[in-house]
Structures are given as structure tokens and as C-alpha cells.
Design a protein around this motif. Structure first.
Motif, PDB file in Angstrom:
ATOM      1  N   VAL A   1       0.858  -1.188   0.000  1.00 26.08           N
ATOM      2  CA  VAL A   1       0.000   0.000   0.000  1.00 26.08           C
ATOM      3  C   VAL A   1       0.891   1.233   0.000  1.00 26.08           C
ATOM      4  O   VAL A   1       2.059   1.179   0.390  1.00 26.08           O
ATOM      5  CB  VAL A   1      -0.937   0.025   1.234  1.00 26.08           C
ATOM      6  CG1 VAL A   1      -1.810  -1.229   1.263  1.00 26.08           C
ATOM      7  CG2 VAL A   1      -0.144   0.152   2.531  1.00 26.08           C
ATOM      8  N   ARG A   2       0.341   2.361  -0.423  1.00 24.74           N
ATOM      9  CA  ARG A   2       1.096   3.621  -0.358  1.00 24.74           C
ATOM     10  C   ARG A   2       1.419   3.971   1.086  1.00 24.74           C
ATOM     11  O   ARG A   2       0.682   3.609   2.006  1.00 24.74           O
ATOM     12  CB  ARG A   2       0.272   4.750  -0.976  1.00 24.74           C
ATOM     13  CG  ARG A   2       0.628   5.060  -2.424  1.00 24.74           C
ATOM     14  CD  ARG A   2      -0.282   6.151  -2.956  1.00 24.74           C
ATOM     15  NE  ARG A   2      -0.075   7.430  -2.287  1.00 24.74           N
ATOM     16  CZ  ARG A   2       0.533   8.480  -2.839  1.00 24.74           C
ATOM     17  NH1 ARG A   2       1.035   8.379  -4.058  1.00 24.74           N
ATOM     18  NH2 ARG A   2       0.638   9.594  -2.185  1.00 24.74           N
ATOM     19  N   HIS A   3       2.511   4.696   1.275  1.00 24.42           N
ATOM     20  CA  HIS A   3       2.947   5.041   2.628  1.00 24.42           C
ATOM     21  C   HIS A   3       1.923   5.886   3.370  1.00 24.42           C
ATOM     22  O   HIS A   3       1.892   5.900   4.608  1.00 24.42           O
ATOM     23  CB  HIS A   3       4.289   5.772   2.583  1.00 24.42           C
ATOM     24  CG  HIS A   3       4.246   7.070   1.838  1.00 24.42           C
ATOM     25  ND1 HIS A   3       3.864   8.254   2.415  1.00 24.42           N
ATOM     26  CD2 HIS A   3       4.520   7.356   0.532  1.00 24.42           C
ATOM     27  CE1 HIS A   3       3.913   9.229   1.516  1.00 24.42           C
ATOM     28  NE2 HIS A   3       4.306   8.715   0.371  1.00 24.42           N
ATOM     29  N   ASP A   4       1.033   6.615   2.634  1.00 20.92           N
ATOM     30  CA  ASP A   4       0.023   7.446   3.284  1.00 20.92           C
ATOM     31  C   ASP A   4      -1.357   6.800   3.273  1.00 20.92           C
ATOM     32  O   ASP A   4      -2.365   7.441   3.588  1.00 20.92           O
ATOM     33  CB  ASP A   4      -0.041   8.825   2.622  1.00 20.92           C
ATOM     34  CG  ASP A   4      -0.309   8.742   1.116  1.00 20.92           C
ATOM     35  OD1 ASP A   4      -0.374   7.611   0.574  1.00 20.92           O
ATOM     36  OD2 ASP A   4      -0.446   9.803   0.476  1.00 20.92           O
TER      37      ASP A   4
ATOM     38  N   VAL B   1       1.027   0.990  -7.365  1.00 18.49           N
ATOM     39  CA  VAL B   1       0.685   1.162  -5.952  1.00 18.49           C
ATOM     40  C   VAL B   1       1.271   2.479  -5.439  1.00 18.49           C
ATOM     41  O   VAL B   1       0.597   3.246  -4.734  1.00 18.49           O
ATOM     42  CB  VAL B   1       1.212  -0.024  -5.118  1.00 18.49           C
ATOM     43  CG1 VAL B   1       1.012   0.258  -3.619  1.00 18.49           C
ATOM     44  CG2 VAL B   1       0.488  -1.309  -5.497  1.00 18.49           C
ATOM     45  N   ALA B   2       2.508   2.761  -5.801  1.00 18.65           N
ATOM     46  CA  ALA B   2       3.155   4.002  -5.361  1.00 18.65           C
ATOM     47  C   ALA B   2       2.420   5.232  -5.872  1.00 18.65           C
ATOM     48  O   ALA B   2       2.402   6.272  -5.208  1.00 18.65           O
ATOM     49  CB  ALA B   2       4.610   4.026  -5.824  1.00 18.65           C
ATOM     50  N   ALA B   3       1.816   5.112  -7.056  1.00 18.88           N
ATOM     51  CA  ALA B   3       1.071   6.241  -7.626  1.00 18.88           C
ATOM     52  C   ALA B   3      -0.318   6.387  -7.013  1.00 18.88           C
ATOM     53  O   ALA B   3      -0.984   7.397  -7.233  1.00 18.88           O
ATOM     54  CB  ALA B   3       0.955   6.062  -9.142  1.00 18.88           C
ATOM     55  N   GLY B   4      -0.778   5.383  -6.255  1.00 20.72           N
ATOM     56  CA  GLY B   4      -2.077   5.466  -5.600  1.00 20.72           C
ATOM     57  C   GLY B   4      -3.221   4.866  -6.382  1.00 20.72           C
ATOM     58  O   GLY B   4      -4.381   5.055  -6.020  1.00 20.72           O
ATOM     59  N   LEU B   5      -2.913   4.107  -7.456  1.00 22.32           N
ATOM     60  CA  LEU B   5      -3.987   3.542  -8.259  1.00 22.32           C
ATOM     61  C   LEU B   5      -4.708   2.410  -7.519  1.00 22.32           C
ATOM     62  O   LEU B   5      -5.915   2.241  -7.659  1.00 22.32           O
ATOM     63  CB  LEU B   5      -3.428   3.009  -9.592  1.00 22.32           C
ATOM     64  CG  LEU B   5      -4.443   2.425 -10.569  1.00 22.32           C
ATOM     65  CD1 LEU B   5      -5.488   3.470 -10.944  1.00 22.32           C
ATOM     66  CD2 LEU B   5      -3.738   1.908 -11.825  1.00 22.32           C
TER      67      LEU B   5
ATOM     68  N   SER C   1      11.063  -0.031  -2.723  1.00 21.22           N
ATOM     69  CA  SER C   1      10.414   1.262  -2.986  1.00 21.22           C
ATOM     70  C   SER C   1      10.219   2.026  -1.686  1.00 21.22           C
ATOM     71  O   SER C   1       9.716   1.482  -0.698  1.00 21.22           O
ATOM     72  CB  SER C   1       9.061   1.052  -3.675  1.00 21.22           C
ATOM     73  OG  SER C   1       8.375   2.281  -3.800  1.00 21.22           O
ATOM     74  N   GLU C   2      10.586   3.286  -1.681  1.00 23.86           N
ATOM     75  CA  GLU C   2      10.405   4.125  -0.497  1.00 23.86           C
ATOM     76  C   GLU C   2       8.999   4.703  -0.411  1.00 23.86           C
ATOM     77  O   GLU C   2       8.648   5.358   0.573  1.00 23.86           O
ATOM     78  CB  GLU C   2      11.426   5.261  -0.507  1.00 23.86           C
ATOM     79  CG  GLU C   2      11.308   6.192  -1.703  1.00 23.86           C
ATOM     80  CD  GLU C   2      12.378   7.268  -1.727  1.00 23.86           C
ATOM     81  OE1 GLU C   2      12.223   8.241  -2.498  1.00 23.86           O
ATOM     82  OE2 GLU C   2      13.356   7.142  -0.974  1.00 23.86           O
ATOM     83  N   HIS C   3       8.182   4.457  -1.442  1.00 25.42           N
ATOM     84  CA  HIS C   3       6.854   5.066  -1.502  1.00 25.42           C
ATOM     85  C   HIS C   3       5.744   4.113  -1.060  1.00 25.42           C
ATOM     86  O   HIS C   3       4.592   4.526  -0.960  1.00 25.42           O
ATOM     87  CB  HIS C   3       6.560   5.551  -2.917  1.00 25.42           C
ATOM     88  CG  HIS C   3       7.572   6.530  -3.436  1.00 25.42           C
ATOM     89  ND1 HIS C   3       7.762   7.767  -2.877  1.00 25.42           N
ATOM     90  CD2 HIS C   3       8.475   6.434  -4.456  1.00 25.42           C
ATOM     91  CE1 HIS C   3       8.715   8.416  -3.536  1.00 25.42           C
ATOM     92  NE2 HIS C   3       9.171   7.618  -4.478  1.00 25.42           N
TER      93      HIS C   3
ATOM     94  N   VAL D   1      -4.486  -3.546  -7.990  1.00 31.34           N
ATOM     95  CA  VAL D   1      -3.754  -3.691  -9.253  1.00 31.34           C
ATOM     96  C   VAL D   1      -3.126  -5.075  -9.198  1.00 31.34           C
ATOM     97  O   VAL D   1      -2.598  -5.486  -8.161  1.00 31.34           O
ATOM     98  CB  VAL D   1      -2.698  -2.587  -9.445  1.00 31.34           C
ATOM     99  CG1 VAL D   1      -3.360  -1.249  -9.643  1.00 31.34           C
ATOM    100  CG2 VAL D   1      -1.721  -2.518  -8.272  1.00 31.34           C
ATOM    101  N   GLU D   2      -3.171  -5.810 -10.309  1.00 28.89           N
ATOM    102  CA  GLU D   2      -2.815  -7.225 -10.251  1.00 28.89           C
ATOM    103  C   GLU D   2      -2.100  -7.703 -11.498  1.00 28.89           C
ATOM    104  O   GLU D   2      -2.043  -7.010 -12.522  1.00 28.89           O
ATOM    105  CB  GLU D   2      -4.065  -8.089 -10.060  1.00 28.89           C
ATOM    106  CG  GLU D   2      -4.250  -8.633  -8.658  1.00 28.89           C
ATOM    107  CD  GLU D   2      -3.153  -9.593  -8.241  1.00 28.89           C
ATOM    108  OE1 GLU D   2      -2.215  -9.851  -9.010  1.00 28.89           O
ATOM    109  OE2 GLU D   2      -3.223 -10.093  -7.104  1.00 28.89           O
ATOM    110  N   ARG D   3      -1.568  -8.918 -11.388  1.00 32.48           N
ATOM    111  CA  ARG D   3      -1.003  -9.620 -12.532  1.00 32.48           C
ATOM    112  C   ARG D   3      -2.140 -10.034 -13.459  1.00 32.48           C
ATOM    113  O   ARG D   3      -3.294 -10.069 -13.049  1.00 32.48           O
ATOM    114  CB  ARG D   3      -0.237 -10.861 -12.048  1.00 32.48           C
ATOM    115  CG  ARG D   3       0.858 -10.536 -11.023  1.00 32.48           C
ATOM    116  CD  ARG D   3       1.071 -11.707 -10.095  1.00 32.48           C
ATOM    117  NE  ARG D   3       2.035 -11.393  -9.042  1.00 32.48           N
ATOM    118  CZ  ARG D   3       1.745 -10.770  -7.909  1.00 32.48           C
ATOM    119  NH1 ARG D   3       0.498 -10.359  -7.678  1.00 32.48           N
ATOM    120  NH2 ARG D   3       2.676 -10.544  -7.010  1.00 32.48           N
TER     121      ARG D   3
END
Length: 320
Positions: free
Chosen positions: A185-188, A247-251, A264-266, A208-210
Motif C-alpha cells: 500500500v502507499r505510505h500514506d 501502488v506508489a502512484a495510488g492507483l 520502494s520508499e513510496h 492492481v494485479e497480474r
């Protein structure tokens, strides 16, 4: 198709002829794989005119055209398509023979062709390959990520790190244990501070998936189906790195290997209830013994304490 004959001769002239034929095969395979003379010439480190002359000589030897050439691209003729698998196998056999002789001389060399799924967690593959290279600097390493199961069974790869299930009928396997996927999940995200989340509490979340036909996706879908819910999937990709970015972008959120999340740091990892296991294994072609280069790699792997010391040939369910 004209029959390919290797002519062995103990004379210097005979050795030269054998080397020339292998060189021509190498040039043909490069063009067949690249379908482009310029890229193929760069791949085998010769000028384009030399490559063209080599292919022409091979065609003259076989008495048939192997390639259809035009200004924009190169295509294989029917004869070329028929020759390609045998040419690839002949080059692989020659490389194994060279490596076997070098091993006897104490000068292990050749190629090691490895496949690996993304986010391999039970083995530190970069560190293992670095240590292997320091021990055997004459061995050229090639690493691929997809596709790897079938190519290993066919002998195109020396070994591969995979997850179950896979078709075990044509490979030998070494169990590497299991790890659990985590929810990325996103950090926020509100879930970021949660120690463990129940999968059944995620029915209103977007994932979001394979792609649906990939075995990890089918494994996750089956676990969710047993719990009685179908996930809301808003985007699909066949590349785990894409899922990390999405995931990092929030989708959406995604079940991913812990090793990928950690890069990933996000995004952050959240444990799931029930856990989503991923069983890992190393496979080698079942129809031949490992090459000297592959055997040396297996020795390095076992020295880390990973896996069991013997390869088995047990069957696994077929992966689609």
C-alpha cells in the motif's frame, strides 16, 4: 532440409573446418534471433559484411536459402526455421563440451544462463551471482526473468528460480522453502499503520494485479474465492515492477513479494490474514546433467544453506 554434417578431422585443416562451421551456425542463430543484420553483427562482434558472407557461405554449404532479405527486415525461410532449433542445440552442445574440457583443466569457463522470478526473497541472488563471478570470472552470466519454466525444460536455460505450481515432468527441482506475499500500500494509505489486515476487509478496495492467466494471480484468486469474495481489480500487468509503480502512484493495492516492496520508499508492506504463501524452487533441465558452470553455481547456492542437497524429479501441477 539438407542434412547438417559435422566433419571431424585430426588434421589442422579439419579443425579449421569445424571451427568455421560452428562460427557460421553462431552467425545464423544471431540473425535468426535478431531478424536484423546490424543488431546481429553487434551481438557476435563482427562487421556486417563478414556476417553476410558467413551466412551466404552456410547457405551455399546447405544448398538452400535460409533467410529472406529486404531493405526493412529479415525473415527466415522454411529451411531457416527448420535449421534454427538444431543450430541452437549444436552451439549449446559445443559450449558444454568446451566448458567440460576447461573444467578438467581447472579453467572453468563458458556460459551460465539463469532465469528468475521477480522479487525472489529466500535467496539473495545478486550477492550469490557476485560471489560466483569472483570464484569463476571466466564464466559469462546471462539473467532472464520471463518466460523461464518452459525454456529451462527445453534446455535454453541452465537453471531457474521459480514459484509453484509448475510443470515438473521435464525438470529436476530443489526446494527453496516458502515466503508470504504482503499487501503493498502507499505510505500514506490508512492501512499503512496496520499490523495485519484481514483479506475479507478489502472488498471495497481497488487492486492492481497480474494478468488473470499468470499462476501467482490464480493462486491469490483461489485463496480469495475460498473466503467468499471477488476482488475489485482496476488494472492488470504482467510485470511486478509495474505493480510497484502503480501502488506508489495510488492507483490501487497489491499482494507482492516482500523483497519488491522493500525496494520502494513510496510503499509499505502489511501482513494479511490469512497469509498468502509462495513456495519457491530452483529447477534444472530434467533430460541432461547440469553443465560444469551450472554445477559450480549449485555448489555456491548449497554452500549458503539454501535448499536441500539433492535435486528431485517430483511432479508438480501444470501451470497455464
Amino acid at each position: 532440409m539438407a542434412e547438417w554434417n559435422f566433419r571431424f578431422d585430426r588434421s589442422e585443416a579439419g579443425c579449421t573446418l569445424i571451427a568455421m562451421e560452428l562460427r557460421q551456425l553462431k552467425h545464423f542463430v544471431a540473425v535468426a534471433e535478431e531478424l536484423h543484420f546490424t543488431r546481429a553483427a553487434a551481438k557476435v562482434h563482427v562487421v556486417q559484411s563478414t556476417l553476410s558472407a558467413s551466412i551466404s557461405g552456410l547457405e551455399a554449404e546447405l544448398g538452400t536459402a535460409l533467410l529472406v532479405r529486404n531493405n526493412r527486415r529479415v525473415d527466415l525461410t522454411t529451411a531457416g526455421q527448420a535449421l534454427l532449433p538444431d543450430a541452437q542445440h549444436a552451439l549449446a552442445a559445443a559450449e558444454r563440451a568446451r566448458a567440460a574440457v576447461d573444467a578438467v583443466r581447472g579453467l572453468l569457463s563458458g556460459q551460465l544462463r539463469i532465469g528468475a522470478i521477480k522479487g525472489l526473497g529466500t535467496v539473495d541472488l545478486p550477492a550469490l551471482l557476485t560471489r560466483y563471478h569472483r570464484s569463476f570470472p571466466r564464466i559469462e552470466i546471462t539473467l532472464r526473468h520471463d518466460p523461464i519454466d518452459q525454456e529451462t525444460a527445453d534446455g535454453g536455460l541452465d537453471l531457474a528460480f521459480v514459484s509453484r505450481p509448475f510443470d515438473g515432468s521435464r525438470v529436476k527441482e530443489l526446494s527453496l522453502g516458502a515466503e508470504h506475499l504482503v499487501l503493498a500500500v502507499r505510505h500514506d494509505d490508512p492501512l499503512a499503520g496496520t499490523g495485519t489486515v484481514a483479506l475479507t476487509d478489502l472488498q471495497q478496495r481497488e487492486f492492481v494485479e497480474r494478468r488473470a492467466e499468470l499462476r501467482t494471480r490464480m493462486h491469490i484468486d483461489s485463496i480469495c474465492a475460498e473466503l467468499g469474495f471477488e476482488r475489485n481489480i482496476c488494472a492488470e500487468s504482467n510485470t511486478p515492477d509495474d505493480l510497484v509503480d502503480l501502488v506508489a502512484a495510488g492507483l490501487g493495492i497489491a499482494p507482492l513479494p516482500p523483497a519488491l516492496v522493500a525496494k520502494s520508499e513510496h510503499i509499505v508492506a502489511v501482513a494479511t490474514d490469512p497469509a498468502i504463501p509462495r513456495d519457491l524452487a530452483l529447477i534444472t533441465p530434467g533430460e541432461r546433467a547440469p553443465s560444469p558452470a551450472a554445477a559450480a553455481f549449485l555448489g555456491e547456492l548449497l554452500s549458503t544453506g539454501a535448499g536441500k542437497p539433492e535435486m528431485s524429479g517430483r511432479r508438480e501441477p501444470s501451470a497455464v
